[in-house]
Design an enzyme around this catalytic site. Structure first.
Site, PDB file in Angstrom:
ATOM      1  N   GLN A 180       0.815  -1.205   0.000  1.00 50.52           N
ATOM      2  CA  GLN A 180       0.000   0.000   0.000  1.00 50.52           C
ATOM      3  C   GLN A 180       0.855   1.264   0.000  1.00 50.52           C
ATOM      4  O   GLN A 180       0.314   2.356  -0.089  1.00 50.52           O
ATOM      5  CB  GLN A 180      -0.912   0.005   1.229  1.00 50.52           C
ATOM      6  N   PHE A 192      -5.895  -4.041   3.472  1.00 48.05           N
ATOM      7  CA  PHE A 192      -6.555  -3.756   4.756  1.00 48.05           C
ATOM      8  C   PHE A 192      -5.614  -3.144   5.791  1.00 48.05           C
ATOM      9  O   PHE A 192      -5.903  -3.171   6.988  1.00 48.05           O
ATOM     10  CB  PHE A 192      -7.195  -5.020   5.340  1.00 48.05           C
ATOM     11  N   GLU A 230       0.671  -1.812   4.518  1.00 45.91           N
ATOM     12  CA  GLU A 230       1.093  -0.410   4.576  1.00 45.91           C
ATOM     13  C   GLU A 230       2.568  -0.296   4.925  1.00 45.91           C
ATOM     14  O   GLU A 230       3.320   0.419   4.276  1.00 45.91           O
ATOM     15  CB  GLU A 230       0.249   0.375   5.579  1.00 45.91           C
ATOM     16  N   ARG A 279      -5.222   7.279  17.432  1.00 50.17           N
ATOM     17  CA  ARG A 279      -6.531   7.294  16.765  1.00 50.17           C
ATOM     18  C   ARG A 279      -7.586   6.591  17.621  1.00 50.17           C
ATOM     19  O   ARG A 279      -8.765   6.980  17.603  1.00 50.17           O
ATOM     20  CB  ARG A 279      -6.449   6.661  15.381  1.00 50.17           C
ATOM     21  N   ARG A 314      -7.659  -1.810   8.800  1.00 53.80           N
ATOM     22  CA  ARG A 314      -8.834  -0.996   8.467  1.00 53.80           C
ATOM     23  C   ARG A 314      -9.498  -0.385   9.716  1.00 53.80           C
ATOM     24  O   ARG A 314     -10.032  -1.086  10.563  1.00 53.80           O
ATOM     25  CB  ARG A 314      -9.831  -1.887   7.728  1.00 53.80           C
ATOM     26  N   GLU A 350     -12.773   2.880   5.420  1.00 57.28           N
ATOM     27  CA  GLU A 350     -12.700   2.365   6.783  1.00 57.28           C
ATOM     28  C   GLU A 350     -13.992   2.486   7.592  1.00 57.28           C
ATOM     29  O   GLU A 350     -14.324   1.568   8.351  1.00 57.28           O
ATOM     30  CB  GLU A 350     -11.565   3.072   7.533  1.00 57.28           C
TER      31      GLU A 350
END
Length: 784
Positions: free
Chosen positions: A213, A244, A248, A326, A358, A728
């Site tokens: 990603q 997902f 990354e 987050r 995700r 997401e």
């Protein structure tokens, strides 16, 4: 060439398949025919070798000796490398250091790569890697979040966000509850596992086919471990078979190992992880331990909150700092917490380093407040939906605990619409009546909202580039920094470009993401793929259009305002030309037909020191209403119906968006119900394949699944055509299933008791919750 979607008819004055219309995924026919090529499908270059790694069998230990002679002697083995063979950087941590490309003396989780092998076949490489003789000095291994909390064993410093005086509010609240929940992790279980293929170039550089990603990060890290300038490495991603978040950061390690072996051997290298190795060696969604202390009034209005979220990060930072952050941002979900303190801990454990998934911590953060709201409702003998509606953000109650004002109040009306369309009140009465006369089977119902912030919380990642080319026949070619992992990003960008010039979408081709076309790209993550890359592509189109408009105005003697693009034509005053004819004229008159584009998200800022800021450009919203039936003798259950209403702004592609909502919901439901990661007391993962790790099957999908997009809801922020992110947020709609399961168990106590229910809510945990509810009811009867 992509064929025009069959479900689209040409509308008067409008090109076909442009942004705002439903259009088929650009690779849809290739997918269903098995013709879409992934890295393992590419033609193998001459002399290709295959890679594998030998990994640690201890969770925390010092390597006292390592004999690789049997590895080197195995038939087909061409090269074996260790950390000592790395010519450049040895640490490939994506943000903070802590991820050695190969371990040296210290190993910190079972599955950590120690050495790498190149052999003439995939099987030979894997078999050879198992022949190493490694001796260890075991060290104490921290395996649980609780032990890490008790010893302050963290990969990054803890963080606090606070609004007002929560201690005073809690002390003075008419009611006060405390609770805790363990929220399980989740394996990405992408259809295409981690894989990379690296080819040495004639100039000493490397070409990397990566299932990542974040191709720019792969490019950078490969260059660093090889000791090369970044321009010597090119990385390409045509498509991934799912990502997902698992690709990354953690895809980079495969590219780095393959590149090191390619440099040593001078041969192309393919490194593909088998499913068991993939699950053992790569990170998952963080499991969390969350606690709450909530004060509220007689109507369930929250007056004070003390919330703690603690993520099990594994042995290294990876992206954990941002993930826990987050989770903190989303520990309010959709509710105004008047006086609140939220603390986040990044717990270090000697397990594989957990990573993006995700939702990126948001789902885990939301779970704690959704549990609290259910508990408040049971304590006050209120319907949980009424408590939820009472606490939703609204004008005058719209500032988050981190200082961002919620400017667009969509949720109260959205929840009210879903309440009506799902017939919540009638079904609630019917379910209550059913449960009173059904001794074994119990039904449950829950309607839960979602408010999810859109933007990378790392400010510098909120940027994107694109390259748009127009050829003399009027066809267009687009390259951008986003990656396609099945979510439909490529077709959306094609639709954006088609809409900019008002041409049919089949005139637009989006090519593989490559670091030598658009540099320094951000990862395709944080639901930002369309927002960032769509705006960058649109910027490039507007630059080209400016030149075309000026040319048309001069050529046909009209004002620039009289030039417009419509339905595959260009209108300039009284003149009307076919698009391709006009493009040819522009070329003959030396008008530029290409441009790069760039976009940087505005308004984003956050001060880590104060825990205050504006970390998100906007919020995406949605709600789900789920009904379940539970067998109280076995703990088995079934999701019978789910109604979803989701806000995607002005949709770029309604069909793609609905598909993303359906898939996100099912994946979220799986996270909270069937997908259980099991480790033994030595830190070894025991669930290493589909026989032991249960993702949702088609049969687990609610037989009655109703998904609708919120109508007439354009984004107030200047996103691409006023759309909203959709990647997401839908995952968190699955929380409605977990809440409905608790509701079913609560019926055993006439809805007076809120049972503990850690996730995933497997039948075993459901049976434990049933037993806890019955024990509570028996105690109440004895007391009475």
């Amino acid at each position: 060439m992509r064929k025009l979607p069959r479900d689209i008819s040409r509308q008067s004055g409008q090109a076909v398949g442009i942004a705002g219309q439903s259009a088929l995924h650009d690779s849809a026919w290739l997918h269903v025919r098995g013709q879409a090529r992934y890295i393992d499908d590419l033609r193998e270059p001459e002399g290709l070798l295959h890679a594998a790694v030998g990994h640690s069998e201890e969770a925390h230990a010092r390597i006292t000796s390592m004999d690789l002679s049997a590895v080197r002697a195995y038939p087909g083995v061409v090269a074996v490398i260790t950390l000592a063979d790395v010519p450049g950087h040895t640490d490939i941590g994506p943000v903070f250091p802590g991820d050695p490309v190969l371990a040296s003396e210290l190993v910190e989780h079972i599955g950590q790569p120690i050495f790498a092998v190149a052999a003439t076949s995939h099987t030979a490489a894997r078999k050879a890697a198992r022949l190493a003789k490694v001796e260890y000095e075991p060290l104490h291994a921290v395996l649980s979040t609780q032990e890490a909390l008790d010893t302050s064993f963290f990969v990054r410093p803890s963080h606090t966000q606070q609004r007002g005086d929560p201690d005073k509010a809690l002390a003075s609240a008419p009611h006060r509850l405390k609770g805790e929940i363990n929220v399980g992790g989740q394996e990405h279980f992408y259809l295409e596992g981690q894989v990379a293929m690296v080819e040495p170039l004639e100039d000493g550089g490397m070409f990397v086919h990566t299932s990542s990603q974040h191709p720019s990060e792969v490019q950078k890290l490969v260059a660093e471990v090889l000791g090369l300038p970044i321009h010597a490495v090119q990385a390409e991603v045509r498509r991934m078979g799912g990502g997902f978040g698992g690709k990354e950061t953690q895809a980079a390690a495969l590219g780095c190992v393959a590149a090191l072996l390619a440099q040593v051997t001078g041969k192309p290298i393919k490194y593909r992880l088998s499913r068991p190795d993939d699950m053992v060696q790569t990170g998952k969604r963080h499991d969390f331990f969350n606690t709450y202390d909530i004060g509220f009034d007689d109507q369930g209005l929250i007056q004070g909150a003390e919330i703690m979220v603690a993520g099990r990060c594994g042995f290294s930072p990876d992206l954990s700092n941002a993930i826990v952050e987050r989770a903190m941002f989303h520990s309010d979900n959709s509710y105004f917490l008047d006086q609140a303190r939220v603390t986040g801990h990044c717990c270090k454990t000697h397990t594989v380093s957990n990573t993006a998934f995700r939702g990126f911590g948001g789902p885990q953060g939301m779970m704690v407040i959704e549990q609290a709201v259910d508990d408040i409702a049971r304590h006050l003998q209120l319907d949980p939906l009424d408590v939820r509606k009472h606490n939703l953000y609204r004008p005058g109650r719209d500032t988050t605990h981190y200082g961002q004002v919620v400017e667009q109040h969509i949720l109260p009306e959205l929840v009210a619409q879903l309440e009506a369309s799902s017939d919540y009140r009638t079904r609630r009465d019917e379910i209550t009546a059913f449960n009173q006369q059904s001794p074994i089977l119990k039904r449950g119902l829950a309607l839960t909202p979602v408010k999810f912030g859109i933007s990378f919380t790392a400010k510098h990642l909120n940027q994107a580039g694109a390259l748009v080319l127009i050829y003399t026949d009027g066809s267009l070619h687009v390259n951008h920094g986003g990656t396609e992992m099945g979510q439909g990003l490529y077709i959306k960008i094609a639709q954006v470009v088609a809409a900019a010039f008002q041409v049919d979408v089949d005139k637009v081709k989006v090519s593989a993401t490559r670091t030598d076309k658009v540099p320094n790209t951000s990862p395709t993550a944080a639901s930002s793929g369309s927002d960032l890359n769509g705006m960058a592509a649109l910027d490039a189109c507007e630059k080209i259009k400016a030149g075309l408009v000026a040319f048309a105005a001069e050529q046909y003697g009209c004002k620039a305002e009289e030039v417009r693009f419509e339905n595959n034509q260009v209108v300039a005053g009284e003149a009307r030309l076919d698009w391709a004819e006009f493009v040819q004229k522009a070329y003959m008159n030396r008008v530029s037909l290409s441009s790069s584009g760039f976009y940087a998200t505005p308004k984003i800022h956050y001060d880590f020191a104060t825990g205050k800021g504006h970390p998100f450009l906007y919020y995406a919203n949605g709600a789900a209403c789920s009904e379940v039936v539970l067998d109280t003798l076995t703990g088995e259950y079934r999701v019978m119906r789910t109604d979803i209403l989701h806000d995607v702004g002005q949709s770029l592609n309604p069909a793609i968006d609905i598909g993303q909502i359906e898939g996100g919901f099912v994946q979220g439901m799986g996270w909270l119900t069937t997908e259980e990661l099991v480790y033994n007391d030595k830190g070894r993962l025991m669930t290493t394949g589909p026989a032991t790790y249960k993702i949702p099957a088609v049969s687990d999908t609610p037989p009655d699944l109703r998904v609708n997009l919120l109508a007439a809801s354009p984004n107030r922020e200047a996103t691409v055509f006023r759309s909203k992110a959709v990647g997401e947020p839908p995952l968190m709609l699955g929380i409605a299933v977990w809440s409905a399961l608790r509701d079913a168990v609560a019926s055993l106590t006439d809805y007076r008791y809120s049972p503990p229910l850690d996730t995933p809510a497997t039948p075993e945990r459901m049976l434990n919750a049933v037993n806890a509810a019955r024990a509570w009811a028996n105690t109440e009867q004895e007391t009475a």
